[in-house]
Design a protein around this motif. Structure first.
Motif, PDB file in Angstrom:
ATOM      1  N   LYS A  21       2.724   1.603  -3.363  1.00 52.29           N
ATOM      2  CA  LYS A  21       1.857   1.903  -4.503  1.00 52.29           C
ATOM      3  C   LYS A  21       1.244   3.296  -4.409  1.00 52.29           C
ATOM      4  O   LYS A  21       1.133   4.008  -5.415  1.00 52.29           O
ATOM      5  N   ASN A  22       0.826   3.702  -3.223  1.00 50.59           N
ATOM      6  CA  ASN A  22       0.154   4.990  -3.018  1.00 50.59           C
ATOM      7  C   ASN A  22       0.738   5.723  -1.813  1.00 50.59           C
ATOM      8  O   ASN A  22       0.061   5.889  -0.797  1.00 50.59           O
ATOM      9  N   GLN A  31       9.833   9.065  -8.395  1.00 51.36           N
ATOM     10  CA  GLN A  31       8.840   8.566  -9.338  1.00 51.36           C
ATOM     11  C   GLN A  31       9.289   7.315 -10.089  1.00 51.36           C
ATOM     12  O   GLN A  31       8.470   6.479 -10.426  1.00 51.36           O
ATOM     13  N   GLU A  52      -1.341  10.415   4.039  1.00 50.49           N
ATOM     14  CA  GLU A  52      -2.498  11.243   4.387  1.00 50.49           C
ATOM     15  C   GLU A  52      -3.490  10.463   5.246  1.00 50.49           C
ATOM     16  O   GLU A  52      -4.048  10.998   6.207  1.00 50.49           O
ATOM     17  N   ARG A  53      -3.713   9.189   4.907  1.00 53.08           N
ATOM     18  CA  ARG A  53      -4.624   8.350   5.696  1.00 53.08           C
ATOM     19  C   ARG A  53      -4.085   8.141   7.110  1.00 53.08           C
ATOM     20  O   ARG A  53      -4.835   8.168   8.087  1.00 53.08           O
ATOM     21  N   GLU A  77       5.465  15.828  -1.153  1.00 50.85           N
ATOM     22  CA  GLU A  77       5.282  15.818  -2.599  1.00 50.85           C
ATOM     23  C   GLU A  77       6.608  15.968  -3.337  1.00 50.85           C
ATOM     24  O   GLU A  77       6.850  15.289  -4.328  1.00 50.85           O
ATOM     25  N   GLU A 115       0.836  -1.205   0.000  1.00 52.57           N
ATOM     26  CA  GLU A 115       0.000   0.000   0.000  1.00 52.57           C
ATOM     27  C   GLU A 115       0.867   1.251   0.000  1.00 52.57           C
ATOM     28  O   GLU A 115       0.630   2.183  -0.768  1.00 52.57           O
ATOM     29  N   LYS A 172       1.590   8.906  -1.042  1.00 55.02           N
ATOM     30  CA  LYS A 172       0.979  10.157  -0.571  1.00 55.02           C
ATOM     31  C   LYS A 172      -0.357   9.886   0.101  1.00 55.02           C
ATOM     32  O   LYS A 172      -0.622  10.370   1.212  1.00 55.02           O
ATOM     33  N   GLU A 173      -1.191   9.104  -0.556  1.00 59.74           N
ATOM     34  CA  GLU A 173      -2.505   8.798   0.002  1.00 59.74           C
ATOM     35  C   GLU A 173      -2.381   8.017   1.306  1.00 59.74           C
ATOM     36  O   GLU A 173      -3.157   8.215   2.240  1.00 59.74           O
ATOM     37  N   THR A 174      -1.403   7.135   1.379  1.00 54.85           N
ATOM     38  CA  THR A 174      -1.201   6.338   2.586  1.00 54.85           C
ATOM     39  C   THR A 174      -0.767   7.225   3.748  1.00 54.85           C
ATOM     40  O   THR A 174      -1.292   7.102   4.861  1.00 54.85           O
TER      41      THR A 174
END
Length: 82
Positions: free
Chosen positions: A45-46, A78, A52-53, A71, A42, A48-50
């Protein structure tokens, strides 16, 4: 006497079991906003979203400065393939 590879493996696996059992027991005493479990996949793969969560689940505020640094750091990674 030097342990055999099988003995070493057995020892390591047993230590993992002990640590995991202690983790599970300790986690029972924590409220949901004090513990976040994520998988490596997780996060890889993600990211930034992880992150943030994680902040959201812990009730933390992500500052704009940190968000920008995150960021920028991720932009530099990348091409990374886990």
């Amino acid at each position: 006497q030097k342990p055999t590879p099988e003995q070493i493996q057995t020892f390591i696996l047993r230590q993992y079991e002990i640590l995991y059992q202690e983790y599970v027991e300790a986690a029972k005493d924590l409220s949901p906003n004090m513990l976040v479990e994520i998988g490596y996949e997780e996060l890889a793969k993600n990211p930034k979203e992880t992150v943030e969560r994680i902040y959201q689940q812990l009730g933390w505020t992500m500052t704009s400065t940190y968000r920008q640094r995150l960021e920028e750091d991720l932009q530099g990674r990348q091409d990374y393939q886990p």
